[in-house]
Write a protein that holds these residues in place. Structure first.
Motif, PDB file in Angstrom:
ATOM      1  N   GLU A  32      11.447  -0.178  -1.240  1.00 51.07           N
ATOM      2  CA  GLU A  32      11.999  -0.983  -2.336  1.00 51.07           C
ATOM      3  C   GLU A  32      11.225  -0.775  -3.635  1.00 51.07           C
ATOM      4  O   GLU A  32      11.747  -1.039  -4.728  1.00 51.07           O
ATOM      5  CB  GLU A  32      11.981  -2.467  -1.955  1.00 51.07           C
ATOM      6  N   SER A  33       9.974  -0.269  -3.498  1.00 48.59           N
ATOM      7  CA  SER A  33       9.148  -0.013  -4.693  1.00 48.59           C
ATOM      8  C   SER A  33       9.321   1.414  -5.200  1.00 48.59           C
ATOM      9  O   SER A  33       8.602   1.847  -6.109  1.00 48.59           O
ATOM     10  CB  SER A  33       7.676  -0.264  -4.372  1.00 48.59           C
ATOM     11  N   GLY A  34      10.271   2.133  -4.624  1.00 48.86           N
ATOM     12  CA  GLY A  34      10.545   3.495  -5.080  1.00 48.86           C
ATOM     13  C   GLY A  34       9.803   4.572  -4.305  1.00 48.86           C
ATOM     14  O   GLY A  34       9.882   5.761  -4.647  1.00 48.86           O
ATOM     15  N   GLY A  35       9.099   4.170  -3.273  1.00 51.39           N
ATOM     16  CA  GLY A  35       8.379   5.155  -2.466  1.00 51.39           C
ATOM     17  C   GLY A  35       9.262   5.770  -1.390  1.00 51.39           C
ATOM     18  O   GLY A  35      10.376   5.297  -1.125  1.00 51.39           O
ATOM     19  N   LYS A  36       8.773   6.818  -0.782  1.00 48.72           N
ATOM     20  CA  LYS A  36       9.525   7.488   0.279  1.00 48.72           C
ATOM     21  C   LYS A  36       8.618   7.707   1.487  1.00 48.72           C
ATOM     22  O   LYS A  36       7.553   8.317   1.370  1.00 48.72           O
ATOM     23  CB  LYS A  36      10.054   8.838  -0.211  1.00 48.72           C
ATOM     24  N   ILE A  37       9.056   7.203   2.635  1.00 50.46           N
ATOM     25  CA  ILE A  37       8.278   7.367   3.865  1.00 50.46           C
ATOM     26  C   ILE A  37       8.548   8.759   4.436  1.00 50.46           C
ATOM     27  O   ILE A  37       9.705   9.158   4.609  1.00 50.46           O
ATOM     28  CB  ILE A  37       8.648   6.275   4.886  1.00 50.46           C
ATOM     29  N   THR A  38       7.484   9.493   4.721  1.00 50.90           N
ATOM     30  CA  THR A  38       7.629  10.876   5.205  1.00 50.90           C
ATOM     31  C   THR A  38       7.262  11.037   6.686  1.00 50.90           C
ATOM     32  O   THR A  38       7.757  11.942   7.351  1.00 50.90           O
ATOM     33  CB  THR A  38       6.742  11.827   4.380  1.00 50.90           C
ATOM     34  N   ASN A  71       2.662   7.765   6.510  1.00 48.69           N
ATOM     35  CA  ASN A  71       2.575   8.672   5.360  1.00 48.69           C
ATOM     36  C   ASN A  71       3.762   8.421   4.438  1.00 48.69           C
ATOM     37  O   ASN A  71       4.900   8.274   4.901  1.00 48.69           O
ATOM     38  CB  ASN A  71       2.583  10.133   5.813  1.00 48.69           C
ATOM     39  N   PHE A  72       3.504   8.423   3.133  1.00 51.27           N
ATOM     40  CA  PHE A  72       4.579   8.138   2.177  1.00 51.27           C
ATOM     41  C   PHE A  72       4.235   8.717   0.808  1.00 51.27           C
ATOM     42  O   PHE A  72       3.080   9.068   0.530  1.00 51.27           O
ATOM     43  CB  PHE A  72       4.807   6.625   2.065  1.00 51.27           C
ATOM     44  N   ASN A  73       5.248   8.817  -0.040  1.00 54.36           N
ATOM     45  CA  ASN A  73       5.086   9.294  -1.413  1.00 54.36           C
ATOM     46  C   ASN A  73       5.352   8.140  -2.382  1.00 54.36           C
ATOM     47  O   ASN A  73       6.224   7.298  -2.141  1.00 54.36           O
ATOM     48  CB  ASN A  73       6.063  10.436  -1.723  1.00 54.36           C
ATOM     49  N   PHE A  74       4.589   8.132  -3.474  1.00 55.87           N
ATOM     50  CA  PHE A  74       4.763   7.106  -4.504  1.00 55.87           C
ATOM     51  C   PHE A  74       4.568   7.752  -5.869  1.00 55.87           C
ATOM     52  O   PHE A  74       3.673   8.584  -6.041  1.00 55.87           O
ATOM     53  CB  PHE A  74       3.710   5.995  -4.335  1.00 55.87           C
ATOM     54  N   ASP A  75       5.406   7.374  -6.832  1.00 53.69           N
ATOM     55  CA  ASP A  75       5.185   7.842  -8.200  1.00 53.69           C
ATOM     56  C   ASP A  75       4.733   6.701  -9.110  1.00 53.69           C
ATOM     57  O   ASP A  75       4.484   6.901 -10.298  1.00 53.69           O
ATOM     58  CB  ASP A  75       6.440   8.512  -8.774  1.00 53.69           C
TER      59      ASP A  75
END
Length: 210
Positions: free
Chosen positions: A39-45, A71-75
Motif C-alpha cells: 500500500e506504500s508503493g513497495g513491491k514484495i519480491t 525481500n521487497f523494493n521501495f522508492d
C-alpha cells in the motif's frame, strides 16, 4: 532479476516474532506487514518462513523465536523509516533488521542455506579424510623404508664372505705355472737320456777315442 528504477532500492527484512503467539496470530502479523509495504508503493519480491528456532542468546527472557524473512523494493525512503518505527513499537516482535541489498543480490531460502552448509560440511570432511589418508600412506611408506633398510643391513651381516674371484688372466697364469714347472722337470730328464744314449754308443763303438 528485474531491473530497478533509478530511485528504487531493494531491501531485506528479517523479523523474529514471539514464538508463543501461535501460527494464526503470526500469519496475521505477516499479512499486515506485507499490506503496509504494498500500500506504500513497495513491491514484495521474495519471502521465506523459517519458523520456530532457538535464539543465540535470550531476548526479553525468550530463548526461542519465530523467524520470517521478506525481500521487497521501495522508492520512498520515508516509508522505510515508518516501517522501522512500527516494528520497534510492536511488542510481538523480539528483533527485526532491515538492510539494503545490492542490485546483484540473490535471495536464498533457509532450505538453500542449509543445503549449502551440508555441502560445505561434506567437502570439509572429504578434505580431512584425504589429508588423513595421505598422512597414513606417508607414515606407512616411511615405516616400509626403515624396515627395508634394517632387513638389508641384517642380510649383509649374516652373508658369509665370498672368496675373492680371480680374473681370467690370473687363472691362466696359475694354470701355466705348474705346466712350465713340469716342462722344466722333463727337460733335464730328456737331456740326461740323450747323454746316456750317446755314452752307450761310445761304449759300444771301440773305434771312438775318448
Amino acid at each position: 532479476m528485474a531491473h530497478l528504477l533509478p530511485d528504487t532500492q531493494s531491501y531485506e527484512l528479517m523479523i523474529i516474532f514471539l514464538y508463543d503467539l501461535g501460527e494464526s496470530e503470526i500469519s496475521k502479523k505477516i499479512s499486515e506487514l506485507k499490506s503496509f509495504i504494498e500500500e506504500s508503493g513497495g513491491k514484495i519480491t521474495a519471502e521465506d518462513v523459517w519458523g520456530v528456532r532457538d535464539l543465540a542468546y535470550k531476548i526479553k527472557k525468550q530463548d526461542r523465536g519465530f523467524y520470517y524473512v521478506l525481500n521487497f523494493n521501495f522508492d520512498d525512503r520515508a516509508k522505510i523509516n515508518e516501517l522501522n518505527k512500527t516494528l520497534l513499537l510492536d511488542n510481538s516482535v523480539l528483533r527485526h533488521l532491515i538492510i539494503k541489498t545490492p542490485s546483484d543480490y540473490v535471495f536464498k531460502t533457509l532450505k538453500e542455506y542449509e543445503m549449502e552448509a551440508k555441502e560445505i560440511e561434506k567437502l570439509e570432511k572429504d578434505v580431512k579424510k584425504e589429508e588423513k589418508k595421505a598422512k597414513e600412506e606417508k607414515t606407512a611408506a616411511k615405516k616400509s623404508s626403515v624396515k627395508a633398510k634394517h632387513a638389508a643391513k641384517k642380510t649383509a651381516e649374516e652373508k658369509p664372505e665370498q672368496p675373492e674371484k680371480k680374473t681370467e688372466a690370473e687363472t691362466q697364469v696359475q694354470e701355466e705355472a705348474p705346466a712350465a714347472e713340469e716342462q722344466s722337470k722333463k727337460k733335464p730328464k730328456k737331456e740326461l737320456d740323450e747323454l746316456d744314449e750317446k755314452l752307450k754308443k761310445i761304449m759300444d763303438n771301440p773305434d771312438i777315442t775318448i
